[in-house]
Write an enzyme that holds these catalytic residues in place. Structure first.
Site, short mmCIF file in Angstrom:
data_model
loop_
_atom_site.label_atom_id
_atom_site.label_comp_id
_atom_site.label_asym_id
_atom_site.label_seq_id
_atom_site.Cartn_x
_atom_site.Cartn_y
_atom_site.Cartn_z
N GLY A 118 0.82 -1.22 0.00
CA GLY A 118 0.00 0.00 0.00
C GLY A 118 0.85 1.26 0.00
O GLY A 118 0.54 2.24 -0.69
N CYS A 119 1.94 1.23 0.75
CA CYS A 119 2.82 2.40 0.86
C CYS A 119 3.58 2.63 -0.45
O CYS A 119 3.84 3.76 -0.84
CB CYS A 119 3.78 2.23 2.02
#
Length: 158
Positions: free
Chosen positions: A44-45
């Site tokens: 996600g990052c």
């Protein structure tokens, strides 16, 4: 401390990638996006950082600097930045000073266990150093575009 829209953000200085130190006061006169992410090099990052990276020219055109922040050490941040070709600096906030300033450390659950971690959050600071917008509990999809549009609107209004 609670940050409120329209209030000045207290100055902070933090170690960042590229062997730099970032100070909010040094960025006065420019808008600043400070986005907090839980952990370098996680899916996600990586997606979120890539979305900001791909819009950097548009942020620049709106007189806006992008800063990513997590609790990862500087080496992990440098590796993450290099591997993903991020074109902005990442702040290493191991002592959680910047995280606490923005109140993004929250109790989270992972696999049924509770721990304190960074709640994915983004803050848009105006050219005067005041909080213009905040997003908490961010969902990655479409987020960078939403922040860009807010930065563009703020710049146009300024």
């Amino acid at each position: 401390m609670t940050l409120a829209i329209g209030q000045p953000i207290p100055d902070f200085t933090a170690a960042a990638t590229g062997d730099t130190t970032v100070s909010l006061s040094a960025l006065k006169g420019r808008q600043v996006v400070v986005y907090f992410y839980p952990k370098a090099s996680t899916p996600g990052c990586t997606t979120e950082g890539g979305d900001f990276r791909d819009r950097k020219a548009d942020f620049e055109a709106a007189n806006t600097v992008i800063l990513g922040v997590s609790r990862d050490g500087i080496r992990a941040q440098e590796n993450f930045k290099a591997k993903q070709a991020f074109n902005f600096e990442l702040i290493s906030d191991k002592d959680e000073e910047v995280c606490k300033l923005f109140d993004v450390i929250k109790l989270k659950k992972l696999y049924g266990k509770e721990h304190l971690g960074i709640e994915r959050s983004t803050f848009l600071i105006d050219a005067e150093g005041k909080l213009a917008r905040e997003w908490r509990g961010v969902k990655v999809k479409g987020h960078a575009q939403e922040v860009l549009e807010a930065a563009q609107a703020l710049h146009a209004a300024g």
